[in-house]
Design a protein around this motif. Structure first.
Motif, PDB file in Angstrom:
ATOM      1  N   PHE A   1       0.839  -1.199   0.000  1.00  0.00           N
ATOM      2  CA  PHE A   1       0.000   0.000   0.000  1.00  0.00           C
ATOM      3  C   PHE A   1       0.871   1.245   0.000  1.00  0.00           C
ATOM      4  O   PHE A   1       1.793   1.383   0.807  1.00  0.00           O
ATOM      5  CB  PHE A   1      -0.908   0.005   1.229  1.00  0.00           C
TER       6      PHE A   1
ATOM      7  N   SER B   1       1.344   4.411   1.179  1.00  0.00           N
ATOM      8  CA  SER B   1       0.875   5.273   2.261  1.00  0.00           C
ATOM      9  C   SER B   1       1.737   6.521   2.328  1.00  0.00           C
ATOM     10  O   SER B   1       2.468   6.835   1.388  1.00  0.00           O
ATOM     11  CB  SER B   1       0.861   4.517   3.586  1.00  0.00           C
TER      12      SER B   1
ATOM     13  N   GLU C   1      -5.089   2.404   5.729  1.00  0.00           N
ATOM     14  CA  GLU C   1      -4.303   1.458   6.529  1.00  0.00           C
ATOM     15  C   GLU C   1      -5.196   0.673   7.493  1.00  0.00           C
ATOM     16  O   GLU C   1      -4.998  -0.528   7.702  1.00  0.00           O
ATOM     17  CB  GLU C   1      -3.218   2.202   7.304  1.00  0.00           C
TER      18      GLU C   1
ATOM     19  N   SER D   1       2.611  -1.684   4.313  1.00  0.00           N
ATOM     20  CA  SER D   1       2.291  -0.286   4.053  1.00  0.00           C
ATOM     21  C   SER D   1       3.585   0.516   4.106  1.00  0.00           C
ATOM     22  O   SER D   1       4.282   0.516   5.117  1.00  0.00           O
ATOM     23  CB  SER D   1       1.296   0.225   5.097  1.00  0.00           C
TER      24      SER D   1
ATOM     25  N   VAL E   1       4.403  -2.088   8.655  1.00  0.00           N
ATOM     26  CA  VAL E   1       4.514  -0.681   8.256  1.00  0.00           C
ATOM     27  C   VAL E   1       5.987  -0.274   8.270  1.00  0.00           C
ATOM     28  O   VAL E   1       6.721  -0.607   9.204  1.00  0.00           O
ATOM     29  CB  VAL E   1       3.724   0.210   9.231  1.00  0.00           C
TER      30      VAL E   1
END
Length: 337
Positions: free
Chosen positions: A122, A124, A158, A175, A262
């Motif tokens: 992702f 982010s 998220e 992410s 993350v």
């Protein structure tokens, strides 16, 4: 392995497609061309000698998205860039941002969670931290109330992905919270190509230097920083593309500590807007016409990354300097009409 890149003709997406193809991955791109151009596809082919599969697709269309995944059910992983991305614009038009950034993610996850391989990276942003209490910013910094609808869509995104990872046993996601991507491919075949007025600093700088813009606006010089202008962590887009490759390899090798991880992606160094302007003038030899204007809604004062986690766990670190990035951005700008 077949990798889907949504928003693959955008700025970061196109550079990541190049990195993927150079690593031997088969790439499928979807893009609605709302903030990109088919000319980018030509640039990718010139650099890599390979033509990725391309489908023009608006992921906000649920039926068309489902049909696409029915045709491409052998995808090993998805890198999701497709989203609207300007802080100021999101303040002016929040509903567009919520529709475009949230609905598309939900439809993507609904389809991806039915496939044999459920791997997602992702795109982010450091905006999820808002104005952080401590600098540099670590991944354990609290996610604060967003200062813009754009930042909020990244926070919500998220949360949606985390919920999916917890409810779908096979689903895995990383992410990447990146800071400020800048620069262009060294070939100058691809780079940042904003449609209309640039929302980001560097293309506004290069377009002003090239005479396409009369004047560069610096939004505020009364911030509590060394020269009064905002400080950001500017990362070369080629370094950022490489971070997506190492994150993808971590997903595909199932070498993760948990299903949702993350990582901050930046250089670990902050530069003020005025420092960026002076650095650009130095590397380009161009004098910039700029003026100080009022602050812009949604802007934080200062943000730069603590990169310890990404350095250690992914074995990735930024290689290019701000000078490298600005030089490549100027080279790219000079090739444009």
């Amino acid at each position: 392995m077949k990798i889907l890149v949504t928003g693959g003709l955008g700025f970061i997406g196109s550079h990541t497609v190049v990195a993927l193809q150079n690593k031997g991955y088969e790439v499928v791109i979807v893009d609605d061309l709302s903030n990109s151009s088919l000319s980018v596809l030509e640039g990718i082919v010139k650099i890599t000698g390979k033509t990725p599969i391309f489908t023009k697709l608006d992921l906000k269309n649920k039926n068309h998205t489902s049909e696409f995944f029915r045709l491409h059910n052998d995808i090993h992983g998805v890198i999701h860039f497709a989203a609207s991305k300007a802080v100021g614009e999101s303040v002016e038009n929040p509903l567009h941002y919520y529709e475009n950034n949230i609905n598309t993610l939900v439809y993507l996850l609904q389809n991806l969670s039915k496939l044999p391989y459920q791997n997602l990276i992702f795109s982010s942003s450091c905006t999820v931290y808002g104005q952080a209490d401590e600098l540099p910013i670590t991944e354990s910094a609290p996610v604060k109330k967003a200062l813009s609808p754009y930042g909020n869509t990244k926070q919500i995104g998220e949360e949606i992905i985390l919920d999916t990872c917890q409810s779908v046993p096979k689903f895995k996601s990383i992410s990447l919270r990146y800071f400020n991507p800048v620069g262009a491919h060294p070939s100058a075949e691809i780079g940042e190509l904003p449609i209309g007025t640039p929302q980001n600093l560097i293309p506004f700088i290069t377009q002003t230097a090239a005479g396409k813009r009369e004047q560069l606006s610096v939004f505020g010089d009364d911030y509590p920083t060394k020269d009064g202008t905002c400080i950001r962590d500017y990362i070369h887009v080629m370094d950022l593309a490489e971070a997506h490759i190492v994150a993808l390899e971590r997903l595909l090798s199932k070498n993760m500590n948990k299903n949702f991880e993350v990582f901050n992606v930046g250089t670990g160094k902050g530069n003020s807007v005025l420092e960026v302007i002076k650095t650009f003038e130095k590397v380009s030899g161009q004098k910039l016409n700029y003026k100080i204007t009022g602050r812009r809604p949604g802007d934080v004062t200062e943000a730069f990354a603590d990169t310890t986690k990404v350095n250690k766990e992914l074995g990735w670190e930024a290689k290019f300097s701000l000078e490298d990035a600005l030089e490549s951005a100027w080279k790219w700008e000079q090739k444009q009409d």
